[in-house]
Design a protein around this motif. Structure first.
Motif, short mmCIF file in Angstrom:
data_model
loop_
_atom_site.label_atom_id
_atom_site.label_comp_id
_atom_site.label_asym_id
_atom_site.label_seq_id
_atom_site.Cartn_x
_atom_site.Cartn_y
_atom_site.Cartn_z
N GLY A 1 37.55 -29.12 9.63
CA GLY A 1 36.64 -28.29 10.41
C GLY A 1 36.92 -26.80 10.25
O GLY A 1 36.01 -25.98 10.41
N PHE A 2 38.16 -26.43 9.93
CA PHE A 2 38.51 -25.01 9.80
C PHE A 2 37.69 -24.36 8.69
O PHE A 2 37.13 -23.28 8.87
CB PHE A 2 40.00 -24.85 9.55
CG PHE A 2 40.46 -23.43 9.48
CD1 PHE A 2 40.70 -22.69 10.63
CD2 PHE A 2 40.67 -22.80 8.24
CE1 PHE A 2 41.12 -21.36 10.56
CE2 PHE A 2 41.09 -21.49 8.17
CZ PHE A 2 41.32 -20.77 9.33
N ASP A 3 37.62 -25.02 7.54
CA ASP A 3 36.87 -24.45 6.42
C ASP A 3 35.38 -24.41 6.71
O ASP A 3 34.68 -23.49 6.26
CB ASP A 3 37.15 -25.25 5.15
CG ASP A 3 38.54 -24.97 4.60
OD1 ASP A 3 38.80 -23.84 4.17
OD2 ASP A 3 39.40 -25.87 4.65
N LEU A 4 34.88 -25.39 7.48
CA LEU A 4 33.47 -25.36 7.86
C LEU A 4 33.19 -24.15 8.76
O LEU A 4 32.14 -23.52 8.66
CB LEU A 4 33.08 -26.65 8.58
CG LEU A 4 33.16 -27.93 7.73
CD1 LEU A 4 32.86 -29.16 8.60
CD2 LEU A 4 32.20 -27.85 6.56
N GLY A 5 34.14 -23.84 9.65
CA GLY A 5 33.99 -22.65 10.49
C GLY A 5 34.02 -21.38 9.68
O GLY A 5 33.25 -20.44 9.93
N LEU A 6 34.90 -21.32 8.66
CA LEU A 6 34.92 -20.16 7.76
C LEU A 6 33.60 -20.03 7.02
O LEU A 6 33.10 -18.92 6.81
CB LEU A 6 36.07 -20.29 6.75
CG LEU A 6 37.50 -20.15 7.27
CD1 LEU A 6 38.48 -20.38 6.13
CD2 LEU A 6 37.74 -18.80 7.91
N ASP A 7 33.03 -21.18 6.61
CA ASP A 7 31.74 -21.15 5.93
C ASP A 7 30.68 -20.49 6.81
O ASP A 7 29.91 -19.64 6.36
CB ASP A 7 31.28 -22.57 5.59
CG ASP A 7 32.09 -23.20 4.47
OD1 ASP A 7 32.76 -22.47 3.72
OD2 ASP A 7 32.06 -24.45 4.36
N ALA A 8 30.64 -20.90 8.09
CA ALA A 8 29.64 -20.36 9.01
C ALA A 8 29.83 -18.87 9.23
O ALA A 8 28.86 -18.09 9.23
CB ALA A 8 29.70 -21.10 10.35
N ALA A 9 31.09 -18.44 9.38
CA ALA A 9 31.37 -17.01 9.55
C ALA A 9 30.98 -16.23 8.29
O ALA A 9 30.45 -15.11 8.37
CB ALA A 9 32.84 -16.79 9.88
N GLY A 10 31.23 -16.82 7.12
CA GLY A 10 30.87 -16.16 5.87
C GLY A 10 29.37 -16.01 5.71
O GLY A 10 28.90 -14.95 5.29
N ARG A 11 28.63 -17.05 6.05
CA ARG A 11 27.17 -16.94 5.96
C ARG A 11 26.65 -15.88 6.92
O ARG A 11 25.73 -15.11 6.59
CB ARG A 11 26.52 -18.30 6.28
CG ARG A 11 26.72 -19.35 5.22
CD ARG A 11 25.82 -20.55 5.48
NE ARG A 11 26.08 -21.19 6.76
CZ ARG A 11 26.98 -22.16 6.94
NH1 ARG A 11 27.71 -22.60 5.93
NH2 ARG A 11 27.15 -22.70 8.13
N ASN A 12 27.24 -15.82 8.09
CA ASN A 12 26.79 -14.85 9.09
C ASN A 12 27.03 -13.42 8.65
O ASN A 12 26.33 -12.50 9.06
CB ASN A 12 27.49 -15.11 10.43
CG ASN A 12 26.85 -14.39 11.59
OD1 ASN A 12 25.64 -14.46 11.77
ND2 ASN A 12 27.66 -13.69 12.37
N ALA A 13 28.04 -13.22 7.77
CA ALA A 13 28.36 -11.88 7.28
C ALA A 13 27.66 -11.56 5.97
O ALA A 13 27.84 -10.47 5.42
CB ALA A 13 29.86 -11.74 7.10
N GLY A 14 26.88 -12.51 5.44
CA GLY A 14 26.27 -12.27 4.14
C GLY A 14 27.31 -12.21 3.05
O GLY A 14 27.16 -11.48 2.06
N GLU A 15 28.37 -13.01 3.18
CA GLU A 15 29.52 -12.95 2.28
C GLU A 15 29.14 -13.19 0.82
O GLU A 15 29.75 -12.64 -0.09
CB GLU A 15 30.50 -14.01 2.78
CG GLU A 15 31.70 -14.29 1.98
CD GLU A 15 32.56 -15.34 2.66
OE1 GLU A 15 32.64 -16.45 2.11
OE2 GLU A 15 33.14 -15.07 3.71
#
Length: 312
Positions: A188-202
């Motif tokens: 789940g940690f990497d899934l949370g990083l994915d969501a934060a990255g999408r939110n930042a336009g990473e």
């Protein structure tokens, strides 16, 4: 050089006897400043460190952390940034240890990370100075993680995030974390990083550098994503065992997004923390193309205070 160091925080008292950069004695107790009343501090200090005072009558004594706060032994006003070892040394506050001995409280630091935006730290300034970084970024994970920009061996500016405290609130004291189950699934940690990255336009800069037209990211905001974590769990899209790590990844990723918008993104930086938290930051930063080196908090604490005391 021999000295006595007390790292006195909100919940813990930790004392160290240091000789030539090596710890030769240590004590620890659940007597942080939040558990004490005014006037308790001298007795607590002498109960734990009294034998060292008697054995080494010439050893300097330094205290760092929340012991210099309003709730501590005595208030040590913050040293303004930019601040190096000499600046911190000039701002040390004397305190009477009893029996004719004096100690000195390390003052902490204050800065404007941006015009009009003030930030403070107590204890972390010593860790940052002892991280071994002359120019670059230092991250100090914890309940309130600090990101510190070092220039010329001095703390230039820094920014604090509520990541650890927010995780505890949302995971343990909120409807958001209520569906979470244990044992946790760390995926789940990497899934949370994915969501934060999408939110930042990473992904946008990477796609554009490859000549691919990237759609403009739709930034929903952290508060929406936090509720979405609960929604994903109760609708079966996120397994309950992944919810806790997902929240940790989401908040850690959002912290990194914020820090990298304030400070120049480096190729490499230093994390002052122990495992497993440091390892999570290494993983998260690697996704942004940043190499992270790990420094032991005890090593940074001893090295930082040594630099301060060496100023005389």
């Amino acid at each position: 050089m021999r000295f006595i160091l007390v790292d006195w925080g909100t919940t813990r008292f930790r004392g160290f006897l240091v000789e030539d950069g090596a710890i030769t004695g240590r004590v620890s107790a659940d007597e942080g400043v939040s558990a004490l009343k005014g006037g308790d501090h001298p007795g607590v200090f002498r109960r734990h460190c009294g034998p060292w005072l008697e054995a080494y009558p010439d050893a300097p004594v330094a205290l760092v952390g929340m012991v210099g706060s309003r709730e501590g032994w005595t208030v040590a006003p913050y040293a303004p940034c930019p601040a190096g070892p000499a600046d911190i040394a000039r701002a040390l506050i004397p305190v009477d240890l009893g029996g004719g001995r004096m100690g000195r409280i390390v003052p902490g630091a204050v800065c404007e990370v941006e015009p009009g935006a003030v930030d403070v730290m107590r204890g972390e300034e010593t860790l940052a100075l002892g991280a071994g970084v002359a120019d670059g970024l230092v991250c100090l994970p914890g309940t309130h993680p600090k990101w510190v920009e070092m220039r010329g061996g001095r703390i230039h500016r820094f920014a604090t995030y509520l990541t650890g405290e927010a995780y505890d609130l949302f995971r343990n004291h909120s409807m958001v974390g209520r569906p979470a189950t244990e044992p946790e699934d760390p995926a789940g940690f990497d899934l949370g990083l994915d969501a934060a990255g999408r939110n930042a336009g990473e992904a946008e800069p990477v796609l554009r550098s490859a000549g691919i037209e990237a759609p403009r990211a739709r930034r929903a905001g952290l508060l929406h994503l936090l509720f979405g974590a609960r929604a994903a769990t109760v609708t079966g899209r996120l397994p309950p065992a992944q919810l806790g790590p997902y929240l940790s990844g989401l908040l850690t990723g959002d912290e990194i997004n914020g820090a990298l918008s304030l400070f120049p993104a480096p190729e490499a930086m230093t994390i002052v923390a122990g495992s497993p938290r440091a390892d999570l930051y290494v993983r998260a930063l690697a996704r942004r193309g940043i190499e992270a080196r790990i420094k032991s908090p005890e090593e940074a604490l001893i090295a930082g205070l040594g630099l301060i005391l060496a100023q005389g």
